[in-house]
Design an enzyme around this catalytic site. Structure first.
Site, mmCIF file in Angstrom:
data_model
loop_
_atom_site.group_PDB
_atom_site.id
_atom_site.type_symbol
_atom_site.label_atom_id
_atom_site.label_comp_id
_atom_site.label_asym_id
_atom_site.label_seq_id
_atom_site.Cartn_x
_atom_site.Cartn_y
_atom_site.Cartn_z
ATOM 1 C CB ILE A 48 4.508 13.487 -9.348
ATOM 2 C CG1 ILE A 48 5.786 12.647 -9.499
ATOM 3 C CG2 ILE A 48 4.813 14.962 -9.599
ATOM 4 C CD1 ILE A 48 6.384 12.662 -10.892
ATOM 5 C CB SER A 173 8.135 12.929 -18.838
ATOM 6 O OG SER A 173 8.972 11.782 -18.748
ATOM 7 C CE1 TYR A 186 3.400 9.793 -19.993
ATOM 8 C CE2 TYR A 186 5.787 9.649 -20.248
ATOM 9 C CZ TYR A 186 4.680 10.016 -19.504
ATOM 10 O OH TYR A 186 4.855 10.601 -18.277
ATOM 11 C CE LYS A 190 3.705 13.404 -19.476
ATOM 12 N NZ LYS A 190 2.966 14.281 -18.551
ATOM 13 C CB THR A 221 5.077 7.344 -9.046
ATOM 14 O OG1 THR A 221 5.362 7.248 -10.450
ATOM 15 C CG2 THR A 221 5.705 8.611 -8.488
#
Length: 281
Positions: A48, A173, A186, A190, A221
């Site tokens: 990204i 995210s 995580y 975010k 990705t």
């Protein structure tokens, strides 16, 4: 383990310790909505971040690429220069104060200022539950994903103000809205970026600095490989949200360029989902 992942004619390529630099021309020949602006993009050697760096450069900006590994920086810079784009690069681990300072100094030395900051660098050391995350894991995730954008912006802010303001884009995210069990702490980091966007937007509006955020969904990705290569997960996720395809890095790039452009001059404090669906009203 989910690993941390991302126009000019003539010029001179110099290789120094931890930095690849091209002295650009004045760039007055450049055309594009971001012509002659300067953008710093963290975590931008692939995925990204790389797509964002490419799009900003295609739209006329001089772009400073960065990531933790010199070889990745050199490869990304070489690829974009082959496309005739105005880019330079430097190694920067955003969790390290000395690297953040070096990124700022390198940008100023080569371009004289900065207009845009895009914070894409992120890390997710383990794959597992939030409760199971150790103190070390929490510190690393929060240091890189949440604290570093604010600290880096603090260094760049005076220079953005000198140029009459600017635009900041944080990369969150879909996990901020729809947490995934596999991503543990995580998810929390975010979600925190959504709050950071709101707080910074309020603080900086009178200084002509706009702060917005994008929240990518499942994008193809290396960073999200653990998700999109899991056939069971991806099939269920795709069917649940009626997705016809997986997202591509380029799907995120255009919206970032828009948020940096004059067309978005009355937009700040916004979180925009780039996921193929929306989990909110």
């Amino acid at each position: 383990m989910l690993q941390a992942v991302a126009r000019v004619h003539g010029g001179l390529l110099r290789f120094g310790i931890g930095v690849s630099v091209r002295r650009s021309s004045s760039g007055t020949h450049q055309r594009g909505v971001l012509s002659n602006k300067v953008a710093v993009v963290t975590g931008s050697t692939y995925g990204i971040g790389f797509a964002i760096a490419r799009r900003l450069a295609q739209d006329g900006a001089h772009v400073v690429i960065s990531s933790r590994k010199q070889q990745n920086v050199d490869q990304a810079v070489a690829t974009l220069r082959e496309e005739g784009l105005s880019v330079m690069g430097t190694v920067c681990h955003v969790g390290k104060a000395e690297d953040r300072t070096k990124l700022v100094n390198t940008t100023l030395e080569n371009y004289g200022g900065v207009d845009f900051l895009v914070c894409n660098a992120a890390v997710n050391p383990p794959v597992g539950s939030t409760i199971g995350a150790s103190d070390q894991v929490w510190n690393k995730i929060l240091e890189v994903n949440v604290k570093s954008p604010a600290l880096l912006l603090g260094l760049l802010l005076p220079h953005m103000e000198k140029r009459g303001g600017g635009s900041v884009v944080l990369v969150s995210s879909i996990a901020a809205y729809s947490p995934l069990v596999e991503l543990g702490a995580y998810n929390v980091s975010k979600t925190a970026l959504l709050g950071l966007t709101k707080a910074l937007a309020v603080e900086l509006t009178l200084r002509d600095i706009r702060v917005n955020c994008i929240a990518p969904g499942v994008i193809k990705t290396e960073f999200s490989k653990i998700l999109h290569t899991n056939e069971t997960f991806w099939t269920q996720f795709k069917n649940k949200h009626q997705l016809k395809r997986i997202g591509q890095p380029e799907d995120c790039a255009g919206i970032v360029s828009f948020l940096c452009s004059p067309d978005a001059s009355y937009i700040t404090g916004e979180n925009i989902l780039v996921a193929g669906f929306s989990p909110r009203l």
